[in-house]
Scaffold this motif. Sequence first.
Motif, short mmCIF file in Angstrom:
data_model
loop_
_atom_site.label_atom_id
_atom_site.label_comp_id
_atom_site.label_asym_id
_atom_site.label_seq_id
_atom_site.Cartn_x
_atom_site.Cartn_y
_atom_site.Cartn_z
N PRO A 1 -35.11 89.76 71.50
CA PRO A 1 -34.79 90.51 72.72
C PRO A 1 -34.04 89.71 73.78
O PRO A 1 -33.23 90.27 74.52
N LYS A 2 -34.27 88.40 73.89
CA LYS A 2 -33.62 87.65 74.96
C LYS A 2 -32.10 87.61 74.79
O LYS A 2 -31.35 87.89 75.71
N ILE A 3 -31.69 87.22 73.59
CA ILE A 3 -30.24 87.21 73.32
C ILE A 3 -29.67 88.62 73.39
O ILE A 3 -28.55 88.84 73.85
N ALA A 4 -30.46 89.61 72.96
CA ALA A 4 -30.01 91.00 72.99
C ALA A 4 -29.73 91.45 74.42
O ALA A 4 -28.76 92.19 74.68
N ILE A 5 -30.58 91.03 75.35
CA ILE A 5 -30.36 91.39 76.76
C ILE A 5 -29.06 90.77 77.27
O ILE A 5 -28.29 91.40 78.00
N VAL A 6 -28.83 89.51 76.87
CA VAL A 6 -27.57 88.84 77.27
C VAL A 6 -26.37 89.62 76.75
O VAL A 6 -25.39 89.87 77.48
N VAL A 7 -26.42 90.04 75.49
CA VAL A 7 -25.32 90.79 74.88
C VAL A 7 -25.12 92.12 75.60
O VAL A 7 -23.98 92.52 75.90
N ALA A 8 -26.22 92.81 75.91
CA ALA A 8 -26.11 94.13 76.56
C ALA A 8 -25.49 94.01 77.95
O ALA A 8 -24.59 94.78 78.32
N ILE A 9 -25.96 93.05 78.73
CA ILE A 9 -25.41 92.87 80.08
C ILE A 9 -23.93 92.50 80.01
O ILE A 9 -23.10 93.02 80.77
N VAL B 1 -8.38 89.05 78.31
CA VAL B 1 -9.77 89.50 78.30
C VAL B 1 -10.62 88.63 77.38
O VAL B 1 -11.79 88.38 77.65
N ASP B 2 -10.03 88.16 76.27
CA ASP B 2 -10.78 87.28 75.35
C ASP B 2 -11.30 86.05 76.09
O ASP B 2 -12.48 85.67 75.96
N ALA B 3 -10.41 85.40 76.85
CA ALA B 3 -10.80 84.18 77.54
C ALA B 3 -11.80 84.46 78.66
O ALA B 3 -12.84 83.80 78.77
N THR B 4 -11.50 85.44 79.50
CA THR B 4 -12.41 85.74 80.62
C THR B 4 -13.72 86.33 80.13
O THR B 4 -14.77 86.14 80.74
N GLY B 5 -13.67 87.05 79.00
CA GLY B 5 -14.88 87.63 78.45
C GLY B 5 -15.87 86.56 78.01
O GLY B 5 -17.09 86.72 78.17
N LEU B 6 -15.36 85.47 77.46
CA LEU B 6 -16.25 84.37 77.06
C LEU B 6 -16.91 83.73 78.28
O LEU B 6 -18.08 83.34 78.23
N ILE B 7 -16.14 83.60 79.37
CA ILE B 7 -16.72 83.06 80.60
C ILE B 7 -17.87 83.94 81.08
O ILE B 7 -18.95 83.46 81.45
N ILE B 8 -17.64 85.27 81.04
CA ILE B 8 -18.69 86.22 81.44
C ILE B 8 -19.91 86.07 80.53
O ILE B 8 -21.06 86.04 80.99
N TYR B 9 -19.67 85.95 79.23
CA TYR B 9 -20.75 85.88 78.25
C TYR B 9 -21.61 84.62 78.46
O TYR B 9 -22.85 84.70 78.58
N PHE B 10 -20.96 83.48 78.51
CA PHE B 10 -21.72 82.23 78.62
C PHE B 10 -22.39 82.09 80.00
O PHE B 10 -23.49 81.53 80.11
N THR B 11 -21.73 82.59 81.03
CA THR B 11 -22.34 82.56 82.36
C THR B 11 -23.59 83.43 82.40
O THR B 11 -24.63 83.06 82.96
N THR B 12 -23.51 84.60 81.80
CA THR B 12 -24.65 85.50 81.73
C THR B 12 -25.80 84.86 80.95
O THR B 12 -26.99 84.95 81.31
#
Length: 483
Positions: free
Chosen positions: A418-426, A465-476
């Motif tokens: 669930p923890k990683i799943a929450i990160v993915v959902a957000i 979007v690929d580059a900025t999306g990774l920033i969003i993902y790892f920051t989250t």
Amino acid sequence: MSNIDLVETRHVPTESVAPEVVSPRRTPVEDHAVTEALEILSESVRDIVATHRVTCGGLDWLENRPPHVIADALARMDAVQAGVVFRLLDKERALSVFEELEPVDQQQILQGLREKSFRDLVEAMDPDDRARMLHEAPAKVAKKVLAGLSPRERRMTAALLGYPEGSVGLFMTPEVVALPDNLTVAQALGCVRAKGGNAETVYTLPVVDRGRRLTGIVELRELVLHSPDAMVSELVVTEPPFVRATDSAEKAARLMSSTNLINLVVVDSEDRVVGLLTIDDAMEVLEAADSEDVAKQAGSAPWEGHYMAAKVFQLARYRALWLTLLLFAATLTVSVTDMFASTLEQAASLALFIPLLIGAGGNAGAQAATACVRALAVGEVRVSDLFKVIWRECRVGLVLGSMLAAAGLLIGTVFVGPKIAIVVAITLVVICGWAATIGGTMPLLAKKFRIDPAVVSAPMVTTLVDATGLIIYFTTAKLVLGI
């Protein structure tokens, strides 16, 4: 001169030409079996080139197919084959087929014609078609065409060639029947009969004052249905849609589409009538504009001519530049991944969802960019609508992200907990909202700075979007997981 050069029409007596008509090697095909018919024609052409013999199968195909089908077949052939087939057409049919070809294919045909055939063909063309062909032709070809024209045709063609590239002036027909505003219906019909033979169309008739300035239009239908004694001024539609000869041809074609016109009046800077943009030319303009936009949206430079006739290296060359630029732009993604390498080491399972997230974000951005480019092209949005578009696409993206987040939460819980799943959902919610906003904004900003919106559409948006999306993902991930 080869025997093939002697073949100009099907109606030349057999003793005056070298090719010999022999019995067909294939049975006739039905009209809907175009592929099989093209194979028959291609085999006939190969026989002509190799043996100087003309088969009945190929001749029957040429005689029974409409001009646009023959033109498509010619566009698929190489220069030698296309030239041979074109010489088998009679004069009237050859002109109809020639006018269906793209300018680049017309040049290929013209370069192989003999002097008299060359002059006859270009003299019979409409001035607007001739001008578009010459505008894209080498200077040597253009000079040869102009030199062989009659004085009247040369004057009209030279006038059209003086307009800027992409303007209505290059696509309009200057052969227009313009009616003085003080005529009766009977006099107007007499004028149409006297001058209409030299005009490309007489369905839309501009009405002008003594200085040839536009005062309105009248349809031929109205003249035919009203009393001969009625005045044209009583039937005229005042303040009709019109464009100036230096305006964008695409803009004019879009105007015709939105107003359901079959002809659009073209005037000069002093409102004097200089021509008409006809519906067939407007459709060609829109087709060319849409083809260019599609190519650019796919990250490729647009090419001229038929796709099937283009060489493999030629197609690769058109696409290579954009792919190279996008490759360098994609190094942003590598840099971001390297920046968050420590985060990945602490939660290696995060790497499993990188393709899913950047794919979802890239697709959301590409959808928004494509929709915005299309809306700009047809006039549904303007640069002044920038903030409205940002607000609209942001909400659309958040809605889409929420829908995908529900699925992502389920998938993530099943695979990694669930923890990683929450990160993915957000991340899905945020990245889709961000991607749609970027996708809807970039074409409008490009338009504002006089850059073709299609150039900064899907591929460029996806890469960003690929580059900025990774920033969003790892920051989250760092915020939620505390790593």
